[in-house]
Design an enzyme around this catalytic site. Structure first.
Site, mmCIF file in Angstrom:
data_model
loop_
_atom_site.group_PDB
_atom_site.id
_atom_site.type_symbol
_atom_site.label_atom_id
_atom_site.label_comp_id
_atom_site.label_asym_id
_atom_site.label_seq_id
_atom_site.Cartn_x
_atom_site.Cartn_y
_atom_site.Cartn_z
ATOM 1 C CB ALA A 1 13.929 22.066 4.728
ATOM 2 N N GLY A 2 12.150 20.996 7.136
ATOM 3 C CA GLY A 2 11.328 21.310 8.301
ATOM 4 C C GLY A 2 11.871 20.659 9.552
ATOM 5 C CB CYS B 1 4.520 4.884 7.205
ATOM 6 S SG CYS B 1 2.781 4.528 7.461
ATOM 7 C CD GLU C 1 -2.659 1.056 -0.033
ATOM 8 O OE1 GLU C 1 -3.427 0.140 -0.338
ATOM 9 O OE2 GLU C 1 -2.444 2.020 -0.799
HETATM 10 C C1 UGA Z 1 4.024 7.611 3.856
HETATM 11 C C2 UGA Z 1 4.259 7.457 2.344
HETATM 12 O O1 UGA Z 1 4.341 8.751 1.744
HETATM 13 C C3 UGA Z 1 3.134 6.638 1.702
HETATM 14 O O2 UGA Z 1 3.407 6.432 0.318
HETATM 15 C C4 UGA Z 1 3.044 5.288 2.404
HETATM 16 O O3 UGA Z 1 1.973 4.502 1.893
HETATM 17 C C5 UGA Z 1 2.811 5.517 3.889
HETATM 18 O O4 UGA Z 1 3.891 6.305 4.442
HETATM 19 C C6 UGA Z 1 2.759 4.166 4.553
HETATM 20 O O5 UGA Z 1 3.752 3.440 4.501
HETATM 21 O O6 UGA Z 1 1.680 3.778 5.030
HETATM 22 P P1 UGA Z 1 2.445 9.147 5.394
HETATM 23 O O7 UGA Z 1 3.217 8.572 6.546
HETATM 24 O O8 UGA Z 1 0.958 9.162 5.456
HETATM 25 O O9 UGA Z 1 2.817 8.359 4.034
HETATM 26 O O10 UGA Z 1 2.892 10.658 5.232
HETATM 27 P P2 UGA Z 1 3.803 11.517 4.234
HETATM 28 O O11 UGA Z 1 2.950 12.452 3.486
HETATM 29 O O12 UGA Z 1 4.696 10.669 3.450
HETATM 30 O O13 UGA Z 1 4.650 12.374 5.292
HETATM 31 C C7 UGA Z 1 5.517 11.749 6.225
HETATM 32 C C8 UGA Z 1 6.249 12.804 7.036
HETATM 33 O O14 UGA Z 1 7.214 13.459 6.240
HETATM 34 C C9 UGA Z 1 5.360 13.905 7.608
HETATM 35 O O15 UGA Z 1 5.752 14.177 8.932
HETATM 36 C C10 UGA Z 1 5.632 15.094 6.710
HETATM 37 O O16 UGA Z 1 5.408 16.320 7.346
HETATM 38 C C11 UGA Z 1 7.093 14.878 6.389
HETATM 39 N N1 UGA Z 1 7.547 15.526 5.146
HETATM 40 C C12 UGA Z 1 6.999 15.170 3.959
HETATM 41 C C13 UGA Z 1 8.549 16.473 5.202
HETATM 42 O O17 UGA Z 1 9.071 16.805 6.287
HETATM 43 N N2 UGA Z 1 8.974 17.050 4.039
HETATM 44 C C14 UGA Z 1 8.455 16.723 2.844
HETATM 45 O O18 UGA Z 1 8.895 17.297 1.817
HETATM 46 C C15 UGA Z 1 7.438 15.754 2.795
#
Ligand code: UGA
Length: 430
Positions: A252-253, A260, A150
């Site tokens: 960045a952050g 996940c 997924e």
């Molecule tokens: C992530 C993956 O993106 C999904 O493809 C995967 O299905 C999912 O894990 C899983 O294995 O179930 P998710 O954990 O819902 O999805 O969230 P993301 O949108 O990927 O963000 C993860 C973290 O990275 C968040 O804390 C977000 O703020 C951070 N992030 C994201 C950043 O700090 N910078 C970015 O450019 C993008």
């Protein structure tokens, strides 16, 4: 359409299970959704949805007639050939994935050549093959097995289900089950990766590990930007326009959170270690992320001298916007580090406050942005919820005791913050 589509069973009514169940119901399948948690099933039968995911409640309501909720696995086995396994695989104390729920499901499967276990739960590479071996030893060698990882993101899961970048179907036997799973996804017209089970399992882990690597990479670039006067947003824009790199996941952050990335990056590192390989890069990805969560504390200390007795308002607690999920949230590390320094933290989150308080009962949660910033010496944007992006900074500034605003997501309008007489500092933006 209903009646023509393959009926399915979905085992585990959590976030992945409910989105998968509702998504396939929307595509026309009858869906039997099974969970061992009776209160969860009762809630769903009453028309309530136990998790916060935009659009999910509406999707379930729209397809209610095709969705059957039950605690009885045999109901799903009687109605469907394909049984999607969507149970949790949380980390063990050793950091590996805990497969006990997956093993329980496998043990409850019938010895039937007409059924297939379709694994959606994220499992270590090699799990499918050892499960097939175990099933065979148990006299269930005829049961088909497909790995169908997924890729949904919390907050945009419905959109991700309906418009996947790709569908991965791993199958070692080339029997009916892989074709049936591929057919189910066919209306979505996504690129299809038909492969073996181990490769399908590795695709999932590698994808999450790569995305986490991208984030840790841009976070380190941001930290170097702070030393050199460059602006990481400009750098990310310039770098991301290279098609080989791409613009996404270069924000960045304060570090990535969520269950996940934190779980899967460690699980892949440990999987490699258990197989005798030292995955050096992932060690650095994890360490950079842990340090990144703490950098905001150093920024605050620089502005406020000592943090003891200082009031800090946190805006956002969830690990990202549009979810109430607090697992792995950077806010937890930040709040507890600040408390350890003697700071008085008050946080506001539009959705995740209750969940945050469950995990961290001592956390002081405000009922509004205004309450969180009232009397604050500094304010930190932790989660970029849309409602935080266009705030009335002059009025917030007059409620604050101090003038420091740390933008942990580089999401605020820096000019608007400064125009209100406040000091703005982002992550790597000069
Ligand atoms: C992530 C993956 O993106 C999904 O493809 C995967 O299905 C999912 O894990 C899983 O294995 O179930 P998710 O954990 O819902 O999805 O969230 P993301 O949108 O990927 O963000 C993860 C973290 O990275 C968040 O804390 C977000 O703020 C951070 N992030 C994201 C950043 O700090 N910078 C970015 O450019 C993008």
């Amino acid at each position: 359409m209903s009646g023509l589509r393959e009926p399915i069973g979905v085992i585990g009514a959590g976030y992945v299970g409910l989105v998968t169940a509702a998504g396939f119901a929307e595509l026309g399948s009858e869906v039997w959704c099974v969970d061992i948690d009776e209160s969860r099933i009762e809630l769903l039968l009453r028309g309530e949805v136990p998790i916060y995911e935009p659009g999910l409640a509406e999707l379930i309501a729209r397809n209610r007639e095709r969705m059957h909720f039950t605690t009885a696995l045999p109901d799903a086995v009687a109605a469907a050939r394909l049984l999607f396994v969507c149970v949790g695989t949380p980390p063990t104390y050793a950091g590996d994935a805990d497969l006990s729920a997956v093993l329980d499901v496998a043990a409850a499967m019938p010895a039937s050549a007409d059924h297939a276990l379709v694994m959606k739960s994220t499992v270590p590479c090699g799990t499918g093959r050892s499960l097939m071996r175990m099933l065979a030893e148990d006299g269930k060698g005829e049961l088909a097995y497909v790995s169908c990882p997924e890729f949904l993101k919390e907050g945009t899961a419905i959109e991700d289900f309906m418009h996947p970048d790709r569908v991965v179907v791993g199958d070692d036997r080339g029997g009916w089950a892989g074709d049936a799973v591929a057919d189910l996804y066919a209306p979505l017209e996504a690129p299809l990766v038909r492969t073996d089970v181990a490769s399908a399992e590795m695709i999932k882990l590698a994808a999450n590990a790569f995305l986490a690597t991208k984030i840790s990479f841009i976070n380190e670039i941001a930290n170097v930007c702070e030393e050199t006067g460059a602006n990481v947003r400009e750098v990310a824009r310039g770098v991301g326009l290279d098609e080989r790199i791409g613009p996404r996941f270069l924000s960045a952050g304060i570090g990535y959170g969520g269950s996940c990335f934190t779980k899967d990056v460690s699980a892949l590192k440990l999987l490699a270690a258990n197989s005798g390989y030292h995955f050096q890069l992932l060690g650095a990805v994890i360490e950079v992320n842990e340090l990144q969560k703490r950098r905001v504390v150093a920024k605050l200390a620089r502005h406020l001298d000592s943090l003891a007795g200082k009031r800090i308002g946190l805006l956002g607690l969830a690990f990202k916007p549009n979810t109430d999920d607090m697992r792995g949230a950077s806010s937890l590390v930040l709040a507890s580090r600040l408390a350890a320094e003697g700071a008085l933290v008050r946080a506001y989150d539009p959705i995740a406050a209750e969940e945050a308080r469950r995990i961290m009962p001592e956390l002081d949660c405000a009922g509004s942005v205004e309450e969180a910033v009232d009397g604050a010496d500094a304010v930190v944007l932790v989660t970029e919820w849309p409602q935080f992006l266009g705030m009335d900074w002059p009025s917030l500034a007059s409620a604050m005791a101090g003038t420091v605003v740390i933008d942990g997501r580089n999401a605020l309008d820096a000019d608007a913050v400064r125009a209100a007489g406040l000091q703005y500092e982002g992550i790597g933006v000069g």
